[in-house]
Design a protein around this motif. Sequence first.
Motif, mmCIF file in Angstrom:
data_model
loop_
_atom_site.group_PDB
_atom_site.id
_atom_site.type_symbol
_atom_site.label_atom_id
_atom_site.label_comp_id
_atom_site.label_asym_id
_atom_site.label_seq_id
_atom_site.Cartn_x
_atom_site.Cartn_y
_atom_site.Cartn_z
ATOM 1 N N SER A 1 49.563 58.781 60.500
ATOM 2 C CA SER A 1 48.887 57.736 59.719
ATOM 3 C C SER A 1 47.579 57.313 60.378
ATOM 4 O O SER A 1 46.580 57.036 59.698
ATOM 5 N N ILE A 2 47.548 57.264 61.718
ATOM 6 C CA ILE A 2 46.322 56.917 62.437
ATOM 7 C C ILE A 2 45.284 58.016 62.268
ATOM 8 O O ILE A 2 44.092 57.755 62.059
ATOM 9 N N VAL A 3 45.721 59.261 62.363
ATOM 10 C CA VAL A 3 44.806 60.386 62.191
ATOM 11 C C VAL A 3 44.182 60.355 60.797
ATOM 12 O O VAL A 3 42.971 60.532 60.638
ATOM 13 N N LEU A 4 44.997 60.112 59.787
ATOM 14 C CA LEU A 4 44.483 60.039 58.417
ATOM 15 C C LEU A 4 43.453 58.916 58.272
ATOM 16 O O LEU A 4 42.442 59.068 57.578
ATOM 17 N N GLU A 5 43.707 57.800 58.941
ATOM 18 C CA GLU A 5 42.768 56.680 58.885
ATOM 19 C C GLU A 5 41.432 57.062 59.504
ATOM 20 O O GLU A 5 40.364 56.699 58.995
ATOM 21 N N ILE A 6 41.468 57.809 60.595
ATOM 22 C CA ILE A 6 40.231 58.256 61.240
ATOM 23 C C ILE A 6 39.485 59.240 60.342
ATOM 24 O O ILE A 6 38.262 59.152 60.155
ATOM 25 N N LEU A 7 40.218 60.168 59.754
ATOM 26 C CA LEU A 7 39.582 61.209 58.946
ATOM 27 C C LEU A 7 38.994 60.669 57.653
ATOM 28 O O LEU A 7 38.051 61.247 57.105
ATOM 29 N N GLU A 8 39.540 59.583 57.164
ATOM 30 C CA GLU A 8 39.026 58.991 55.928
ATOM 31 C C GLU A 8 37.591 58.492 56.083
ATOM 32 O O GLU A 8 36.893 58.268 55.084
ATOM 33 N N LYS A 9 37.128 58.349 57.324
ATOM 34 C CA LYS A 9 35.765 57.871 57.561
ATOM 35 C C LYS A 9 34.717 58.956 57.309
ATOM 36 O O LYS A 9 33.541 58.652 57.150
ATOM 37 N N THR A 10 35.158 60.226 57.311
ATOM 38 C CA THR A 10 34.249 61.348 57.004
ATOM 39 C C THR A 10 34.923 62.235 55.962
ATOM 40 O O THR A 10 35.271 63.381 56.255
ATOM 41 N N PRO A 11 35.106 61.756 54.749
ATOM 42 C CA PRO A 11 35.961 62.453 53.770
ATOM 43 C C PRO A 11 35.490 63.852 53.394
ATOM 44 O O PRO A 11 36.303 64.783 53.362
ATOM 45 N N PHE A 12 34.182 64.026 53.127
ATOM 46 C CA PHE A 12 33.724 65.348 52.684
ATOM 47 C C PHE A 12 33.869 66.369 53.798
ATOM 48 O O PHE A 12 34.437 67.454 53.605
ATOM 49 N N PHE A 13 33.368 66.025 54.990
ATOM 50 C CA PHE A 13 33.458 66.954 56.117
ATOM 51 C C PHE A 13 34.910 67.270 56.440
ATOM 52 O O PHE A 13 35.272 68.415 56.698
ATOM 53 N N THR A 14 35.753 66.244 56.407
ATOM 54 C CA THR A 14 37.168 66.432 56.726
ATOM 55 C C THR A 14 37.839 67.361 55.721
ATOM 56 O O THR A 14 38.615 68.245 56.102
ATOM 57 N N ASP A 15 37.553 67.190 54.442
ATOM 58 C CA ASP A 15 38.158 68.050 53.418
ATOM 59 C C ASP A 15 37.781 69.511 53.633
ATOM 60 O O ASP A 15 38.623 70.408 53.513
ATOM 61 N N VAL A 16 36.510 69.750 53.946
ATOM 62 C CA VAL A 16 36.066 71.122 54.192
ATOM 63 C C VAL A 16 36.760 71.696 55.416
ATOM 64 O O VAL A 16 37.262 72.830 55.408
ATOM 65 N N LEU A 17 36.810 70.917 56.498
ATOM 66 C CA LEU A 17 37.427 71.376 57.733
ATOM 67 C C LEU A 17 38.905 71.689 57.528
ATOM 68 O O LEU A 17 39.406 72.731 57.968
ATOM 69 N N LEU A 18 39.627 70.813 56.833
ATOM 70 C CA LEU A 18 41.057 71.025 56.618
ATOM 71 C C LEU A 18 41.316 72.233 55.725
ATOM 72 O O LEU A 18 42.307 72.939 55.899
ATOM 73 N N GLU A 19 40.413 72.472 54.784
ATOM 74 C CA GLU A 19 40.548 73.660 53.923
ATOM 75 C C GLU A 19 40.413 74.932 54.757
ATOM 76 O O GLU A 19 41.162 75.895 54.582
#
Length: 229
Positions: free
Chosen positions: A110-128
């Motif tokens: 849950s903490i990790v998700l909270e951190i990643l939500e601050k850079t949503p576009f970059f995070t989505d690309v990276l996770l893909e």
Amino acid sequence: MNYLDVHELLMKEGNIFKFILASDPLFHNNKEKLVLEKGEWINQKDSQYIYILESGILAQLIGRNDVRKQIICTSFLTKDNIILNKKFSQNEKFDFSAITRATLVRIETSIVLEILEKTPFFTDVLLEIIHDLNQREYIFSSQFQYQIKDRVILLLKKLALELGIKNGEKHILPRGITSYYIAAYCGCTRQSAIKILNHLEEEQLIRYKHCPIEIFDIKELTNISLETV
């Protein structure tokens, strides 16, 4: 691209992921230390935490046909490797066993998700990207529960169905698929790959000696039973 190439790419993407976490105070305020003694396990199915390996060595393991009667080691994790759970990689196939005393940092998902939500576009690309690499790694890893001959047959069937040009009952593989490629993918020597390809040609299942490789009867290849190691 062979198994080691994919694993190296996973390492690089994991380092980017780690950098994102480490740059946020939330990570430092909520991370915990975990020590695994030799022989202790963690599992990728655990959705509560992600882990970053600080010291020691973990063996990445996969069970034969998802049954833990026989365990295959697919690679080793060392310092800075990240273990993502199914919340991120959509992959829960691996167990990790400490082969030395290992120290890890763990942090709640849950903490990790909270951190990643601050850079949503970059995070989505990276996770893909990470998801795609994890899928490739699982495909590479799962073959090692089989003998070399069967690994080559599995690869030929996969290539025929995904990349082959169908001509009647025959599948023609791209010209770049050579014994070098097959050996690199299947984790064997080129000599072993050639020996297996020659045998399949003698059985009139493929045409190998003149490029491109042709598979005469994919159904017959499919009917060949697989022998586990």
